[in-house]
Enzyme design. Structure first.
Site, mmCIF file in Angstrom:
data_model
loop_
_atom_site.group_PDB
_atom_site.id
_atom_site.type_symbol
_atom_site.label_atom_id
_atom_site.label_comp_id
_atom_site.label_asym_id
_atom_site.label_seq_id
_atom_site.Cartn_x
_atom_site.Cartn_y
_atom_site.Cartn_z
ATOM 1 N N GLY A 14 5.681 4.666 6.537
ATOM 2 C CA GLY A 14 6.899 4.008 7.031
ATOM 3 C C GLY A 14 8.133 4.718 6.497
ATOM 4 N N ARG A 75 1.887 8.086 11.049
ATOM 5 C CA ARG A 75 0.645 7.702 10.375
ATOM 6 C C ARG A 75 -0.430 8.546 11.053
ATOM 7 N NH1 ARG A 75 3.413 2.663 10.105
ATOM 8 N NH2 ARG A 75 4.046 2.416 7.940
ATOM 9 N N ASP A 106 2.027 4.880 -1.234
ATOM 10 C CA ASP A 106 0.682 5.038 -1.789
ATOM 11 C C ASP A 106 -0.283 5.796 -0.879
ATOM 12 O OD1 ASP A 106 0.492 4.117 -4.321
ATOM 13 O OD2 ASP A 106 0.129 2.030 -3.766
ATOM 14 N N THR A 128 9.518 4.002 -0.075
ATOM 15 C CA THR A 128 9.118 2.924 0.829
ATOM 16 C C THR A 128 9.992 1.719 0.539
ATOM 17 O OG1 THR A 128 7.461 1.181 1.167
ATOM 18 C CG2 THR A 128 7.117 2.558 -0.743
ATOM 19 N N ASP A 130 9.190 -1.173 0.602
ATOM 20 C CA ASP A 130 8.411 -2.247 -0.033
ATOM 21 C C ASP A 130 8.432 -2.183 -1.568
ATOM 22 O OD1 ASP A 130 7.750 -3.104 2.442
ATOM 23 O OD2 ASP A 130 5.732 -2.282 2.474
ATOM 24 N N ASP A 132 6.382 -0.864 -3.463
ATOM 25 C CA ASP A 132 5.046 -1.256 -3.937
ATOM 26 C C ASP A 132 4.190 -0.073 -4.395
ATOM 27 O OD1 ASP A 132 4.736 -0.147 -1.450
ATOM 28 O OD2 ASP A 132 3.316 -1.639 -0.726
ATOM 29 N N ARG A 174 4.161 -6.271 3.939
ATOM 30 C CA ARG A 174 2.829 -6.679 4.398
ATOM 31 C C ARG A 174 1.949 -7.071 3.227
ATOM 32 N NH1 ARG A 174 1.296 -3.211 9.220
ATOM 33 N NH2 ARG A 174 1.612 -1.538 7.748
HETATM 34 P P1 ADP Z 1 2.510 4.896 2.975
HETATM 35 O O1 ADP Z 1 2.548 6.302 2.505
HETATM 36 O O2 ADP Z 1 3.878 4.351 3.275
HETATM 37 O O3 ADP Z 1 1.689 3.998 2.052
HETATM 38 P P2 ADP Z 1 0.323 4.850 4.911
HETATM 39 O O4 ADP Z 1 -0.566 3.988 4.091
HETATM 40 O O5 ADP Z 1 0.459 4.528 6.358
HETATM 41 O O6 ADP Z 1 1.828 4.885 4.397
HETATM 42 O O7 ADP Z 1 -0.198 6.342 4.738
HETATM 43 C C1 ADP Z 1 0.473 7.429 5.355
HETATM 44 C C2 ADP Z 1 -0.503 8.485 5.757
HETATM 45 O O8 ADP Z 1 -1.132 9.037 4.602
HETATM 46 C C3 ADP Z 1 -1.674 8.023 6.618
HETATM 47 O O9 ADP Z 1 -1.343 7.887 7.963
HETATM 48 C C4 ADP Z 1 -2.669 9.162 6.413
HETATM 49 O O10 ADP Z 1 -2.303 10.278 7.194
HETATM 50 C C5 ADP Z 1 -2.442 9.497 4.940
HETATM 51 N N1 ADP Z 1 -3.456 8.826 4.112
HETATM 52 C C6 ADP Z 1 -3.463 7.531 3.694
HETATM 53 N N2 ADP Z 1 -4.556 7.253 2.969
HETATM 54 C C7 ADP Z 1 -5.296 8.394 2.919
HETATM 55 C C8 ADP Z 1 -6.543 8.775 2.331
HETATM 56 N N3 ADP Z 1 -7.280 7.930 1.646
HETATM 57 N N4 ADP Z 1 -6.966 10.051 2.517
HETATM 58 C C9 ADP Z 1 -6.234 10.927 3.216
HETATM 59 N N5 ADP Z 1 -5.054 10.626 3.793
HETATM 60 C C10 ADP Z 1 -4.563 9.391 3.655
HETATM 61 O O1 F6P Z 2 7.431 0.562 5.262
HETATM 62 C C1 F6P Z 2 6.569 -0.455 4.839
HETATM 63 C C2 F6P Z 2 6.497 -1.488 5.907
HETATM 64 O O2 F6P Z 2 7.820 -1.767 6.218
HETATM 65 C C3 F6P Z 2 5.749 -2.777 5.648
HETATM 66 O O3 F6P Z 2 6.454 -3.724 4.926
HETATM 67 C C4 F6P Z 2 5.467 -3.218 7.049
HETATM 68 O O4 F6P Z 2 4.424 -4.118 7.147
HETATM 69 C C5 F6P Z 2 5.134 -1.936 7.718
HETATM 70 O O5 F6P Z 2 5.881 -0.949 7.055
HETATM 71 C C6 F6P Z 2 5.345 -1.921 9.183
HETATM 72 O O6 F6P Z 2 5.408 -0.606 9.634
HETATM 73 P P1 F6P Z 2 5.136 -0.098 11.107
HETATM 74 O O7 F6P Z 2 5.719 -1.096 12.041
HETATM 75 O O8 F6P Z 2 5.829 1.221 11.138
HETATM 76 O O9 F6P Z 2 3.673 0.013 11.256
#
Ligand code: ADP
Ligand code: F6P
Length: 333
Positions: A14, A75, A106, A128, A130, A132, A174
């Site tokens: 995000g 993503r 994360d 982010t 959040d 978090d 979330r």
């Molecule tokens: P954020 O970085 O905000 O926590 P996401 O959880 O959506 O956002 O993760 C962003 C991207 O990081 C994912 O779409 C994926 O490409 C990559 N990613 C997340 N988890 C893993 C994982 N366990 N192994 C490899 N790539 C990952």
């Molecule tokens: O960036 C984090 C966050 O804003 C969460 O709080 C929320 O649930 C999520 O992203 C929603 O993201 P998207 O609509 O891009 O999937």
């Protein structure tokens, strides 16, 4: 010591206000070290597809004040597969990118950890709304999102006050209630619901509205983190329980946009600078994290294991500010 000649920078997950300031700081610090910078578009998707362009010192001009991310974000489920990861590593090899600065949350860092295991050096910058990410007190974007939410809630409060109504506002989060709790305290909410604390609807909402009413209040602001329940459902339940008809507002993605606050621009700049200095001085596979105001480098594997709890003492402060609330020292937080 490993010497970096060309690094890549990407934003993933995000988006968050201040990501541009981080890209700018990474680019300018790298160039100051004589290191080339490649902008990787759409997070890990760009690394897989090779959607990558060199960034010069002027390419990051006039972005520090803009929300969103000039590199776009995505993503990328393919990156979680062995084949996707192999393509990403091959892109790095082909373009001679020997280090990557990954800006995100994360999930982005879990991806970066996998890349590091395949020999690509990485540094993570937490961003982010959040807030978090376990290893850091602060993530870029949180302050801007809080300010956006508060600006909206202040506006809602004006009209709720005039009509003596109840407002239920859903903020993002979330899995985490940092935004909801912080905003709830700063906006003077009647109740705040967060995912970290099981919701007792009678005690946490109904009783609070009743107490506030008995203390003379005629309008009520309930702040709900999206992970704690749907504001629409909570609105319906309030109507059933008390007979008032709340107005429901879901702030949604408004909170992710807008010009970044001074705090986010400044933090992003310091983090971007620290991340590239780490690489230039031969340190990598870490996340730059704020600890009591200073910026530390934490090894990525250790960083991903770190947990950050919602500050329940702040939950208690928020409750103490509510009209008609009686504190019980035995309450379990
Ligand atoms: P954020 O970085 O905000 O926590 P996401 O959880 O959506 O956002 O993760 C962003 C991207 O990081 C994912 O779409 C994926 O490409 C990559 N990613 C997340 N988890 C893993 C994982 N366990 N192994 C490899 N790539 C990952
Ligand atoms: O960036 C984090 C966050 O804003 C969460 O709080 C929320 O649930 C999520 O992203 C929603 O993201 P998207 O609509 O891009 O999937």
């Amino acid at each position: 010591m490993k010497k970096f000649r060309r690094i890549g920078v990407l934003t993933s997950g995000g988006d968050a206000p201040g990501m541009n300031a981080a890209i700018r700081a990474v680019t300018r610090t790298a160039i100051a070290h004589g290191v080339e910078v490649m902008g990787i578009y759409r997070g890990y998707s760009g690394l897989i597809d090779g959607d990558i362009k060199q960034l010069g010192i002027r390419d990051v001009s006039n972005c520090i004040n803009h929300g969103g991310t000039m590199l776009y974000s995505d993503r990328c489920p393919e990156f979680k597969t062995e084949a996707g990861m192999a393509k990403a590593v091959e892109t790095c090899r082909r373009l001679e990118i020997d280090g990557i600065v990954a800006i995100g949350g994360d999930g982005t860092f879990r991806g970066a950890l996998e890349l590091s295991r395949l020999g690509v050096s990485v540094v993570g910058i937490p961003a982010t709304i959040d807030n978090d990410v376990g290893c850091t007190n602060y993530t870029i974007g949180f302050d801007s999102a809080c300010n956006t939410a508060i600006e909206c809630i202040d506006k809602l409060r004006d009209t709720m006050q005039s009509h003596e109504r109840c407002s239920v506002v859903e903020v993002m989060g979330r899995n985490a209630g940092f935004l909801a709790l912080y905003v709830g305290i700063a906006a003077g909410a009647s109740a705040v619901l967060v995912p970290e604390r099981p919701v007792d609807f009678e005690k946490d909402v109904v009783e609070r509205i009743r107490n506030s009413r008995l203390a003379g209040n005629t309008h009520f602001m309930i702040v709900v983190a999206e992970g704690a329940g749907s504001a629409v459902e909570i609105g319906k339940k309030i109507e059933e329980a008390i007979g008032i008809q709340p107005r429901v507002t879901v702030l949604g993605h408004i909170q992710r946009g807008g010009s970044p606050s001074a705090r986010d621009r400044e933090t992003a700049t310091r983090m971007g600078y620290t991340a590239v200095n780490a690489l230039a001085e031969g340190r990598f596979n870490c996340i730059v994290a704020t600890q009591e105001g200073s910026i530390e480098e934490i090894p990525i594997e250790e960083a991903l294991k770190m947990k950050k709890n919602l500050q329940m003492d702040r939950y208690r402060i928020m409750e103490t500010m509510q009209l008609g609330n009686k504190l019980s020292l035995t309450d379990d937080y």
